[in-house]
Design a protein around this motif. Structure first.
Motif, PDB file in Angstrom:
ATOM      1  N   SER A 173     -12.114 -11.220  -3.047  1.00 59.93           N
ATOM      2  CA  SER A 173     -11.408 -12.256  -2.294  1.00 59.93           C
ATOM      3  C   SER A 173     -10.066 -11.727  -1.800  1.00 59.93           C
ATOM      4  N   PRO A 174      -9.465 -12.366  -0.779  1.00 57.87           N
ATOM      5  CA  PRO A 174      -8.146 -11.921  -0.305  1.00 57.87           C
ATOM      6  C   PRO A 174      -7.087 -11.919  -1.405  1.00 57.87           C
ATOM      7  N   GLU A 175      -7.216 -12.832  -2.375  1.00 54.19           N
ATOM      8  CA  GLU A 175      -6.244 -12.899  -3.477  1.00 54.19           C
ATOM      9  C   GLU A 175      -6.326 -11.686  -4.393  1.00 54.19           C
ATOM     10  N   GLN A 176      -7.411 -10.936  -4.284  1.00 55.44           N
ATOM     11  CA  GLN A 176      -7.598  -9.735  -5.102  1.00 55.44           C
ATOM     12  C   GLN A 176      -7.171  -8.458  -4.384  1.00 55.44           C
ATOM     13  N   VAL A 177      -6.623  -8.589  -3.194  1.00 57.88           N
ATOM     14  CA  VAL A 177      -6.299  -7.420  -2.374  1.00 57.88           C
ATOM     15  C   VAL A 177      -4.786  -7.291  -2.230  1.00 57.88           C
ATOM     16  N   TRP A 178      -4.321  -6.051  -2.298  1.00 57.10           N
ATOM     17  CA  TRP A 178      -2.918  -5.731  -2.034  1.00 57.10           C
ATOM     18  C   TRP A 178      -2.887  -4.484  -1.170  1.00 57.10           C
ATOM     19  N   ALA A 179      -1.877  -4.346  -0.331  1.00 58.18           N
ATOM     20  CA  ALA A 179      -1.784  -3.184   0.562  1.00 58.18           C
ATOM     21  C   ALA A 179      -0.352  -2.680   0.612  1.00 58.18           C
ATOM     22  N   ALA A 180      -0.206  -1.425   1.015  1.00 64.47           N
ATOM     23  CA  ALA A 180       1.117  -0.807   1.111  1.00 64.47           C
ATOM     24  C   ALA A 180       1.036   0.379   2.067  1.00 64.47           C
ATOM     25  N   ASN A 181       2.130   1.100   2.165  1.00 68.22           N
ATOM     26  CA  ASN A 181       2.229   2.216   3.095  1.00 68.22           C
ATOM     27  C   ASN A 181       1.557   3.457   2.504  1.00 68.22           C
ATOM     28  N   GLY A 182       0.254   3.502   2.644  1.00 69.54           N
ATOM     29  CA  GLY A 182      -0.532   4.577   2.054  1.00 69.54           C
ATOM     30  C   GLY A 182      -0.842   4.288   0.603  1.00 69.54           C
ATOM     31  N   SER A 183      -1.914   4.907   0.094  1.00 66.41           N
ATOM     32  CA  SER A 183      -2.232   4.706  -1.317  1.00 66.41           C
ATOM     33  C   SER A 183      -1.171   5.335  -2.209  1.00 66.41           C
ATOM     34  N   ASN A 184      -0.325   6.204  -1.647  1.00 74.42           N
ATOM     35  CA  ASN A 184       0.800   6.745  -2.418  1.00 74.42           C
ATOM     36  C   ASN A 184       1.736   5.632  -2.863  1.00 74.42           C
TER      37      ASN A 184
END
Length: 359
Positions: free
Chosen positions: A79-90
C-alpha cells in the motif's frame, strides 16, 4: 585542534566514488546502458516543465502521488502507506541508520558487500560489524544467526542481489534473519532486484510475515534513471512513520517527483531491455568461465570475476585499451557492468589481450 575541525574518525578518509575516466567503454558503475527513448524524454520534459511552474512553493513533503505509483509498481499488495522514497537508495539507507542506528547501537552485514554500508553506519555514529560470506559468497545461516545473537544489531543490511558479487539470498535466509533479529530491522537491499534470474524470489513476498522487514529499491538501475536520484522502500507503515522523524524537510524536490512519476508511467518501456541485459550477463558469465576464470553466480546487471595475481595490472590493461571496469570486492577480483553488445565485445576483446599479455 587541527583545521578544519573534522570529527577525528573522519580524518584521512577519502570520499566514496568510483574512478571517473574519459574512456570509450565505461562498465564500472552498474548503469543501464540504454537511456530513455525520445518519447519518454519528451514526457519527462513536459512533467518537469509543469513542475517548474510551481517551484515558488515547497513540494508535497509526503509525495503522495508518487508513493501510490510506486506501490502500484511493486505489487505484492503493498500500500502507499508502506512506501517511502528519497534521493537515491543511498539516502534511504542513511535515513534507516539515522532512525534505527545511533550511538550504542550496531549495524551488521556480511562481507564482501556494498562498500557504502559501513560509511552509512559511521555517518550515523553506529557501530559496524561485518561477518564473512562463504567462498561462493552465500551465507552460512547458522553462522549468520550466531553473529546476530552475539551482537544484537538494531539494523541488519542484506543486499540481494549482493554488490559486488551479484549473488541473491533465498527466502529462507531472509526469514531466518528476520526472526533472529527480533526487534531490530532487517533491510533487504534489492537495488538490482529487477535483474534477478527466473525463479529467484523477491523479499517483497515476505513483507506480510515480518514486521521488521524493509525492502529497498532504486530507479537508478533497471529504470535507467541514475541521474534522477530516486530510491524507495517498502515496509510496515510504522517504519515509514519512524523515518519521517529524521527526514529533512521537503527532501524530495518537485522536479524529482515529477521525473519519477513520468518514468513510472513508462515502466514497461524503460524495463524493456532488462531481459536482454539478463541474457548478456549470462553470456558474459559463460565466456569468462570458458577463459578459466572464477565467476560468481549473478542475479544483477554485473559480474564479479577473477582471480588475478595482480588485479590492478589487469584493470590498468583494460583501461589502456579503452575499457573501464571496477576494481572492487575481494583481492584478485574485478567487476564488470553489463553494457551493450558492442561494449561487451570491446570488453572481451580487451580482456583476451590483457590475459595473453600476462601469460
Amino acid at each position: 585542534m587541527s583545521w578544519p575541525p573534522l570529527r577525528e574518525e573522519l580524518r584521512g578518509i577519502a570520499p566514496y566514488g568510483a574512478p571517473q575516466l574519459d574512456v570509450p567503454v565505461q562498465l564500472n558503475v552498474n548503469e543501464n546502458p540504454y537511456g530513455p527513448s525520445p518519447r519518454v524524454v519528451a514526457d519527462i520534459a513536459t512533467a518537469v516543465a509543469e513542475a517548474a511552474g510551481t517551484l515558488h512553493r515547497y513540494p508535497d513533503r509526503e509525495f503522495t502521488e508518487l508513493r501510490a505509483a510506486l506501490a502500484d509498481y511493486l505489487g505484492h499488495d503493498v500500500s502507499p502507506e508502506q512506501v517511502w522514497a528519497a534521493n537515491g537508495s543511498n539516502e534511504i539507507m542513511l535515513q534507516l541508520l539515522q532512525a534505527f542506528g545511533g550511538p550504542g547501537r550496531t549495524a551488521l552485514s556480511f562481507a564482501p558487500t556494498y562498500s557504502m554500508y559501513p560509511e552509512y553506519a559511521r555517518d550515523a555514529m553506529t557501530t559496524w560489524v561485518a561477518g564473512r560470506r562463504e567462498s561462493d559468497f552465500s551465507l552460512d545461516l547458522d553462522a549468520a544467526r550466531a553473529l546476530v545473537r552475539e551482537h544484537r544489531p538494531s539494523v541488519v543490511l542484506l543486499p540481494s542481489p549482493n554488490n559486488p558479487t551479484g549473488t541473491a539470498l533465498p527466502a529462507e535466509a531472509v526469514t531466518a534473519l528476520c526472526e533472529e533479529t527480533g526487534d531490530g530491522v532487517v533491510v533487504v537491499d534489492e537495488a538490482y532486484g529487477e535483474f534477478r534470474r527466473a525463479g529467484t524470489p523477491s523479499a517483497l513476498e515476505l513483507l506480510p510475515r515480518h514486521r521488521n522487514l524493509v525492502v529497498t529499491r532504486t530507479m537508478s538501475k533497471a529504470f535507467a534513471l541514475a541521474g534522477a536520484r530516486l530510491g524507495y522502500l517498502a515496509a510496515a507503515p510504522e517504519i515509514c512513520d519512524a523515518i519521517r522523524v529524521v527526514r529533512l524537510p521537503y527532501h524530495l524536490s518537485a522536479i524529482t517527483q515529477a521525473t519519477a512519476l513520468a518514468a513510472l508511467r513508462h515502466a514497461p518501456e524503460l524495463l524493456g531491455r532488462v531481459e536482454e541485459l539478463r541474457g548478456r550477463r549470462d553470456e558474459t558469465v559463460r565466456w569468462l568461465r570458458e577463459q578459466g576464470l572464477e565467476v560468481a553466480d549473478s542475479d544483477a546487471n554485473f559480474v564479479l570475476f577473477g582471480r588475478f595475481a595482480d588485479r590492478h595490472a589487469v584493470w590498468q590493461g583494460l583501461v589502456d585499451r579503452g575499457v573501464l571496469v571496477r576494481e572492487t570486492g575481494p583481492d584478485g577480483w574485478l567487476r564488470v557492468s553489463i553494457g551493450t553488445a558492442e561494449e561487451m565485445t570491446a570488453f572481451t576483446d580487451a580482456l583476451t589481450e590483457v590475459m595473453e599479455e600476462q601469460r
